[in-house]
Design an enzyme around this catalytic site. Structure first.
Site, PDB file in Angstrom:
ATOM      1  N   ARG A  71       0.808  -1.229   0.000  1.00  0.00           N
ATOM      2  CA  ARG A  71       0.000   0.000   0.000  1.00  0.00           C
ATOM      3  C   ARG A  71       0.832   1.265   0.000  1.00  0.00           C
ATOM      4  O   ARG A  71       0.481   2.234  -0.670  1.00  0.00           O
ATOM      5  CB  ARG A  71      -1.044  -0.023   1.111  1.00  0.00           C
ATOM      6  CG  ARG A  71      -0.534   0.103   2.501  1.00  0.00           C
ATOM      7  CD  ARG A  71      -1.464  -0.577   3.462  1.00  0.00           C
ATOM      8  NE  ARG A  71      -1.280  -2.007   3.384  1.00  0.00           N
ATOM      9  CZ  ARG A  71      -2.235  -2.907   3.540  1.00  0.00           C
ATOM     10  NH1 ARG A  71      -3.455  -2.537   3.759  1.00  0.00           N
ATOM     11  NH2 ARG A  71      -1.952  -4.193   3.488  1.00  0.00           N
ATOM     12  N   THR A  72       1.947   1.292   0.716  1.00  0.00           N
ATOM     13  CA  THR A  72       2.712   2.548   0.787  1.00  0.00           C
ATOM     14  C   THR A  72       3.290   2.902  -0.579  1.00  0.00           C
ATOM     15  O   THR A  72       3.209   4.045  -1.023  1.00  0.00           O
ATOM     16  CB  THR A  72       3.827   2.433   1.845  1.00  0.00           C
ATOM     17  OG1 THR A  72       3.225   2.068   3.085  1.00  0.00           O
ATOM     18  CG2 THR A  72       4.566   3.744   2.006  1.00  0.00           C
ATOM     19  N   LYS A  99      23.290  -6.798  -7.161  1.00  0.00           N
ATOM     20  CA  LYS A  99      24.681  -7.087  -7.548  1.00  0.00           C
ATOM     21  C   LYS A  99      25.655  -6.475  -6.544  1.00  0.00           C
ATOM     22  O   LYS A  99      26.849  -6.402  -6.786  1.00  0.00           O
ATOM     23  CB  LYS A  99      24.972  -6.497  -8.932  1.00  0.00           C
ATOM     24  CG  LYS A  99      24.158  -7.079 -10.063  1.00  0.00           C
ATOM     25  CD  LYS A  99      24.569  -6.408 -11.363  1.00  0.00           C
ATOM     26  CE  LYS A  99      23.650  -6.793 -12.499  1.00  0.00           C
ATOM     27  NZ  LYS A  99      23.786  -5.862 -13.625  1.00  0.00           N
ATOM     28  N   ARG A 121      12.163   3.512   1.279  1.00  0.00           N
ATOM     29  CA  ARG A 121      11.901   2.545   2.358  1.00  0.00           C
ATOM     30  C   ARG A 121      13.129   1.660   2.468  1.00  0.00           C
ATOM     31  O   ARG A 121      13.598   1.115   1.464  1.00  0.00           O
ATOM     32  CB  ARG A 121      10.658   1.708   2.069  1.00  0.00           C
ATOM     33  CG  ARG A 121      10.510   0.565   3.064  1.00  0.00           C
ATOM     34  CD  ARG A 121       9.183  -0.111   2.981  1.00  0.00           C
ATOM     35  NE  ARG A 121       8.137   0.706   3.553  1.00  0.00           N
ATOM     36  CZ  ARG A 121       6.922   0.240   3.866  1.00  0.00           C
ATOM     37  NH1 ARG A 121       6.629  -1.021   3.666  1.00  0.00           N
ATOM     38  NH2 ARG A 121       6.009   1.032   4.380  1.00  0.00           N
ATOM     39  N   HIS A 149       7.892   6.169  10.292  1.00  0.00           N
ATOM     40  CA  HIS A 149       7.061   6.006   9.099  1.00  0.00           C
ATOM     41  C   HIS A 149       6.132   7.225   9.071  1.00  0.00           C
ATOM     42  O   HIS A 149       4.930   7.113   9.331  1.00  0.00           O
ATOM     43  CB  HIS A 149       6.286   4.698   9.219  1.00  0.00           C
ATOM     44  CG  HIS A 149       5.614   4.239   7.962  1.00  0.00           C
ATOM     45  ND1 HIS A 149       5.529   5.023   6.826  1.00  0.00           N
ATOM     46  CD2 HIS A 149       4.976   3.068   7.675  1.00  0.00           C
ATOM     47  CE1 HIS A 149       4.871   4.344   5.894  1.00  0.00           C
ATOM     48  NE2 HIS A 149       4.530   3.164   6.385  1.00  0.00           N
TER      49      HIS A 149
HETATM   50  C1  NCD Z   1       3.514  -0.657   8.074  1.00  0.00           C
HETATM   51  C2  NCD Z   1       5.002  -0.709   7.813  1.00  0.00           C
HETATM   52  O1  NCD Z   1       5.462  -1.203   6.791  1.00  0.00           O
HETATM   53  O2  NCD Z   1       5.689  -0.223   8.689  1.00  0.00           O
HETATM   54  N1  NCD Z   1       2.735  -0.916   6.968  1.00  0.00           N
HETATM   55  C3  NCD Z   1       2.408   0.094   6.140  1.00  0.00           C
HETATM   56  O3  NCD Z   1       3.231   0.874   5.732  1.00  0.00           O
HETATM   57  N2  NCD Z   1       1.099   0.220   5.846  1.00  0.00           N
HETATM   58  C4  NCD Z   1       3.075  -1.431   9.202  1.00  0.00           C
HETATM   59  C5  NCD Z   1       3.414  -2.881   9.247  1.00  0.00           C
HETATM   60  O4  NCD Z   1       4.105  -3.415   8.398  1.00  0.00           O
HETATM   61  O5  NCD Z   1       2.972  -3.505  10.217  1.00  0.00           O
END
Ligand code: NCD
Length: 321
Positions: A71-72, A99, A121, A149
């Protein structure tokens, strides 16, 4: 002809002043309010048949994901596209990272290609911060290890404010695997900045040692907290980040810390349920709770796009291309 929204969006609020978005702690209440207010305008846009505005035409946003995400990443991609930016999706799998190319070399390569913003990320806490030392692009943290986050926290604040009309004075119970959760760290900071009260709830093994310095109440017992919460925020049990045995069993976790129909009935009438996703149904919450009318989980996902548009806009919108 320009619409009211476009006129408003062309005048970037003075002083929103976002250069990077690395952690929620760096944001004051005024900045959070500016982000949430601009997000409301973008949310209205999502209800129109044509959801796109030309605000970031000619700008390039790169999604640089070293960790899995559904989703992100998709949410950032839709957000950038609705602002008419060009979007580049770069995942570590299938790139030269596999690599052995380092984060620095990857960043310098993107820099040489002239990207304007990097959404990153990474499994290492602090990686987005490090990136800001190597590139001129704006950096948005989409999750770094257990650390932060920020856009998740902002979309959660937006969703709570949308529902209750305010944040000030609300009480939020943040429940479960706080230790491994960047979502919890960011959200708790944001809630406190916006003067909401927080109780962190979970087994001692899943709460960080530093929780005592967080300016929150702490409880190791869920049931007494339920009646006074306006928001019940459930965290995913993050098995992939656990290097040892933190809970006796999943069944035991669900019994002690999971939201089920019985606990749902103990909430006050106006209380809502939230979860950042992905959910483990049957662990943090049962299916009837996830699908209850007072669960805002789908709203969170929908609002994520508007909030990410707002962040990109406030960072890139007023600049010369
Ligand atoms: C979160 C994450 O990746 O930190 N998910 C997200 O971004 N919607 C929370 C999670 O993974 O539990």
């Amino acid at each position: 002809m320009m619409t009211q929204d476009q006129i408003a969006l062309d005048e970037r609020p003075a002083g929103a002043g976002l250069s990077h978005l690395l952690d929620v702690d760096a944001l004051g209440a005024d900045q959070i309010t500016a982000i949430l207010d601009a997000a409301r305008t973008f949310q209205q846009l999502a209800a129109r048949p044509i959801k796109k505005v030309p605000t970031l035409r000619g700008r390039t946003v790169c999604n640089l994901f070293f960790e899995d995400s559904t989703r992100t990443r998709v949410s950032f991609e839709i957000a950038a596209k609705r602002l008419s930016a060009d979007v580049l999706n770069f995942s570590a799998k299938g790139s030269s990272v596999s690599k052995g190319e380092s984060l620095k070399d990857t960043a310098l390569t993107l820099q040489a290609m002239g990207v304007d913003a990097i959404v990153v990320r990474h499994h290492a806490a602090g990686a987005p911060h490090q990136l800001t030392r190597w590139v001129d692009a704006h950096v948005l943290n989409a999750g770094d290890g257990r650390h932060q986050h920020p856009t998740q926290a902002l979309l959660d604040l937006f969703t709570i404010r949308e529902h209750f009309g305010q944040l000030d004075g609300l009480h939020v119970a943040v429940i479960g695997d706080v230790l491994h959760s960047r979502v919890a760290r960011s959200l708790v900071q944001g809630l406190r900045t916006m003067s909401a009260g927080v109780t962190v709830v979970g087994p001692p093994t899943l709460l960080p040692l530093a929780v005592g310095q967080w300016d929150v109440d702490v409880s190791h017992d869920l049931d007494p907290v339920l009646g006074k919460a306006d928001v019940v925020y459930l965290l995913r049990v993050q098995h992939e980040r656990m290097s040892e045995q933190f809970i006796p069993s999943v069944r035991e976790y669900a019994r002690l810390w999971g939201m089920d129909g019985r606990r749902l009935r103990r909430l006050s009438e106006h209380a809502v349920i939230m979860h950042p996703g992905p959910m483990n149904r049957g662990v943090e919450l049962t299916a009837d709770v996830a699908d209850a009318p007072n669960a805002l989980i789908a709203r969170q996902v929908a609002n994520g796009v508007a909030v990410r548009m707002s962040c990109l806009y406030l960072m890139l919108g007023g600049e010369r291309a």
